[in-house]
Design an enzyme around this catalytic site. Structure first.
Site, short mmCIF file in Angstrom:
data_model
loop_
_atom_site.label_atom_id
_atom_site.label_comp_id
_atom_site.label_asym_id
_atom_site.label_seq_id
_atom_site.Cartn_x
_atom_site.Cartn_y
_atom_site.Cartn_z
N GLY C 56 0.80 -1.21 0.00
CA GLY C 56 0.00 0.00 0.00
C GLY C 56 0.84 1.27 0.00
O GLY C 56 0.30 2.36 0.03
N HIS C 57 2.18 1.10 -0.06
CA HIS C 57 3.08 2.25 -0.06
C HIS C 57 3.85 2.37 -1.36
O HIS C 57 4.88 3.03 -1.42
CB HIS C 57 4.08 2.15 1.09
N ASP C 110 6.77 -4.29 12.27
CA ASP C 110 7.96 -4.44 11.43
C ASP C 110 9.16 -4.83 12.28
O ASP C 110 9.93 -5.72 11.93
CB ASP C 110 8.26 -3.13 10.68
N HIS C 219 -0.12 4.95 7.28
CA HIS C 219 -1.16 3.92 7.29
C HIS C 219 -2.49 4.54 7.65
O HIS C 219 -3.41 3.87 8.07
CB HIS C 219 -0.84 2.84 8.30
#
Ligand SMILES: Nc1ncnc2c1ncn2[C@@H]1O[C@H](COP(=O)(O)OP(=O)(O)O)[C@@H](O)[C@H]1O
Ligand SMILES: Nc1ncnc2c1ncn2[C@@H]1O[C@H](COP(=O)(O)OP(=O)(O)O)[C@@H](O)[C@H]1O
Ligand SMILES: [Mg+2]
Ligand SMILES: [Mg+2]
Ligand SMILES: [Mg+2]
Ligand SMILES: [Mg+2]
Lengths: 214, 333, 333, 214
Positions: C56-57, C110, C219
């Site tokens: 999504g990045h 992460d 996000h």
């Protein structure tokens, strides 16, 4: 009473004000079938044209209108710039050197202007463009003047004809300009350029009516 | 209206100043009349390429100024074709004695303004050729209308012709190549949302929450049809189907596939679209030999995409691969 | 939800297939566990760089795989950190005997997943160092919280470290350089609209028509504050002000200025933002020596932007300029 | 009546169903203070864990829970993957080789699981995370079991404690995980991880209640 240099300037200014007032409306018409800039474009161009007229006063009507046309060409862009620009440049050429206009000067000049639009844009009647307002206006003006009407009366007729032509664009399928991309979906929308052209004729008849009244 | 701008009237000058600040090493931004040109213009003996059009399609055209692509670009107001004086000044600034090619997208405004500019430039003894790009299959092609719009193929033509001009090919050759790209390239776009023209302040069109517009133009001009939301697979069929047909693509053909964001659609979705396009073309034996994926010819913040296919031969492939060094496209240099 | 996708569950695999189809010449996409690696991996004797994070990045991180930047990237589900097995497989695939650097954005997920992966890789006798990027000044830095988020500086670290790794510098040197970029880089972002996570199907947050969110995460995590719409000039002050302060930028400093689109904001607006940033920095005597402008670390289709400043010295400048050849960044090669 | 292998499987399945049912709710909680994926993440992980359990039946409860943990680690990602994964792996390690569990086995294993979460995530009580549900649950379970309650009664107490801890996250300022980025703005929101952890305890007490009833 012939039309003077100042009346012509007043006409351009009156049209500029009408555009200012109708800017959002013209852009809204252009949103429906185009790219939402006709009002903004015309406003930018006529603001500059009025400024130009104010900066360089004179008495040569032809030269003044040519100057207006050139300003429009370099300030408007889009389809409107070359088309309105050509209109005024051709009117100016037709009236070169004149400082007073009779009714038939107007008729000749308006016809020259509209022919200029036609040559440049290669559009015809009933393709849903500004010509749908302008061509009937020229014809009405010529007929009235030919029948001996005063310019003021003739311009009222021309304005009515322009308004009729403008409204007549609603049921048309657009064949020129951006609206033509819509094909059938352009039906039911009034052409923005025809609308500004009607306002142009209306500005002329309003200015002459005021002149007579005063 | 949610935009990162100062005033609607300042959008174009502010963005141009930003481009000058960011890319002063490759290009010069000239103000009043506005145009952008290569920092090293004019390049003597090279055909110069000039394009232009309304702003709001960034990086096209200003972002394609630089070695290997355009010599100059003329930015109009948002969605408004630039004016002849911009084009004339740009043409004069980049003419290196080998003539100037005007690459014009087929919109009445662009065509008329570039015509006037070419006339003026010729009066000043500059050799000018103009090629009109009209690749949008969403629009009926007809002699009696304004014809097809110029969209994605413009980017490809600017790259290919830029490569040819660097090889010092003649004005006629570069113009012929531009016509060849136009002849071999077709596009179609769609929108999920409308854009908002800053000066208008409201969406150009209204789309329902469950609707999309197929065959949209890059100025938010309405498209062929409005349909219910559909999966990417179906969107690709609706866009690529007419293109494949119009180009008569055959088994074994090589194409460049260009999947473009209209501005508001992010890269992750473009890859999904590209994947569907690859499957569709593979199914017909058409090979994607080159690709370009990203926001290259946008319509402000409109969400949606367009697909352009360019049928390739060795010459076009070689010129596509040639070095280019512009803010918007860079490789091999 | 208006997106060019097939099914919400297929977003990541479909996009990965698209990337393979488009960029098979520079990278390989591996499925189950998912990772992308350089087509020529492993490069013997070179420190390998592995990064990863939620999808999504895009183009981050997969679009930064290639010579001069990452050796591998691990894409998670949308906005969800990838898992240790992805990272382990990627690490094994790219290790060329000189060790592997994990570039980790500072999010709990992460960090934890990369920690587990590094432990597993070390068990297989691969030398692994991990550097955590935490450059987001919107978030209070504190020992007692999760700390600052990793955002824009990640892109810059991947580029700079990629350049150093190509020069065959040691794992320790490349890791130190990564820490240096993190130490000299700061970011802040803002949003005009929310993104929609495909599987959630609704906007992550609601913003009024006249509101924007300052200090947003990538996000869609809410930011520092919600304020009324403001001109670009003021937005830039609110984003760049805290960065300049945090970095203690002085008269005469050189910086790399990175103006990033969150996904839905088009380039024309980024140039307006860049112009304001240039004015703000010039006013303090800070020189923008390099810049990067475009959508490089996005948040799906969120409209908004982020600003990252990296204080440059000769070494960082040279490594930034070094050749890179990835789908997302290409120059000099 | 000691807990059998099948009861443990039933627990994991009951939790998987609870996640399925509450997927949208968990994601909605995560939208407010995070990134809108907690429901989707947990669902993906536990669907895979249930499938794994079904594919490889056995009677070693420890091995089964370890397998669940490893599946979660490789399927969930995010913060939830390592944390829930570690929880089940540590429980599994504590129960290695067992095919029947008494109440104090449960208490020991649950404590080991929660300690694993704490070691991995370095969070403490009242930082608005899943630990705010888990730590009180462990304590309640240990106390009840220590006081001689049946496992089923102790799990009811533990579930109540988890629910209390979950609700107690609402007024807290989040200090760990994504919600911590909000600082003061995290106040007033229930933590999604604490909510899923409450559901985990509830699944256990529900399964044992059903077992007793049958
Ligand atoms: N070929 C043409 N001939 C005459 N008028 C035209 C032609 N093409 C477009 N127009 C007029 O121009 C108007 C649009 O002007 P404007 O919105 O300023 O330019 P653009 O379409 O480039 O955005 C149309 O409404 C139409 O009246
Ligand atoms: N350090 C931590 N220790 C314990 N639990 C944590 C920690 N960080 C986050 N969590 C829990 O994880 C939950 C979020 O999980 P999820 O949404 O799946 O991951 P992500 O935040 O990566 O998107 C939070 O609601 C919180 O309960
Ligand atoms: Mg228009
Ligand atoms: Mg226009
Ligand atoms: Mg997440
Ligand atoms: Mg989450």
């Amino acid at each position: 009473m012939p039309v003077q240099y100042d009346d012509v300037v007043a006409w351009v200014k009156a049209f500029a004000s009408a555009i200012e007032e109708n800017k959002a409306y013209l852009t809204q018409l252009d949103s429906a079938i185009g790219d939402a800039d006709h009002g903004t474009n015309m406003q930018r161009g006529f603001q500059a044209a009025v400024q130009k007229l104010e900066e360089s006063p004179g008495d040569d009507i032809g030269a003044a209108l040519k100057g207006v046309g050139m300003t429009l060409v370099s300030k408007i862009g889009g389809a409107g710039g070359p088309l309105y620009g050509t209109f005024f440049m051709q009117m100016g050429t037709a009236l070169a050197g004149k400082s007073e206009l009779e009714a038939d000067d107007w008729a000749t000049a308006l016809e020259a202007g509209v022919e200029g639009v036609q040559t440049r844009g290669k559009a015809e009647l009933e393709e849903a463009t500004m010509l749908d307002a302008l061509l009937p206006a020229v014809q009405a003006l010529k007929e009235s003047v030919g029948a001996g009407s005063s310019l003021e009366a003739a311009l009222v007729k021309a304005t009515e004809a322009a308004q009729g032509g403008m409204k007549a664009t609603i049921p048309l399928i657009a064949r020129k300009g951006r609206a033509s991309y819509l094909g059938e979906r352009s039906v039911g929308h009034q052409d923005p350029g025809a609308t500004s052209s009607y306002l142009l004729m209306k500005a002329a008849s309003d200015v002459l009516a005021t002149k007579k009244a005063s | 209206m949610k935009k990162l701008i100062n005033n609607p009237e300042d959008v174009v000058p502010d963005a141009l100043q930003g481009m000058q600040a960011a890319h002063g090493d490759v290009l010069r931004v000239m103000i009043d009349p506005h145009y952008l040109c290569r920092a090293d213009a004019p390049v003597q003996g090279k055909v110069a390429l000039v394009s232009g059009g309304g702003s709001g399609h960034e990086p096209m055209h200003g972002g394609f100024v630089g070695p290997g692509m355009l010599d100059a670009a003329c930015p109009g107001e948002v969605f408004t074709s630039p004016t002849p004086d911009q084009m004339l000044e740009a043409t004069k600034a980049v003419d290196g004695g080998a003539g100037v090619l005007h690459i014009v997208k087929n919109y009445t405004g662009d065509v008329l303004n570039f015509e006037m500019a070419a006339d003026l430039a010729r009066e000043e003894n500059i050799e000018v050729e103009a090629v009109v790009i009209d690749d949008d299959v969403a629009v009926q092609d007809s002699l009696y209308t304004a014809g097809r719009r110029g969209v994605g193929a413009t980017v490809l033509a600017e790259k290919v012709c830029g490569g040819a001009a660097e090889e010092k090919r003649s004005l006629k050759e570069v113009a012929d190549l531009c016509r060849k790209v136009n002849g071999n390239g077709r596009s179609m776009g769609m929108a999920l949302t409308s854009c908002i023209v800053p000066a208008a302040g409201a969406p150009t069109f209204d789309l329902g929450e469950d609707e999309m517009e197929i065959g949209i133009g890059i100025h938010g001009e309405p498209g062929r049809e409005r349909i219910s939301l559909a999966p990417a697979r179906e969107v690709v069929e609706r866009l690529a189907g007419p293109i494949v047909e119009d180009l008569s693509l055959q088994q074994g053909d090589n194409v460049l596939a260009f999947v473009n964001s209209m501005g508001g659609t992010p890269l992750i979705e473009l890859y999904i679209v590209f994947n569907e396009l690859k499957k569709l073309l593979s199914g017909r034996g058409v090979n994607i030999a080159r690709n370009l994926i990203g926001p290259y010819i946008t319509s402000l913040e409109m969400a949606g995409c367009s697909i352009t296919l360019l049928k390739l031969d060795d010459e076009l492939t070689r010129l596509w691969d040639a070095p280019v060094s512009t803010p918007g496209l860079t490789w091999g240099a």
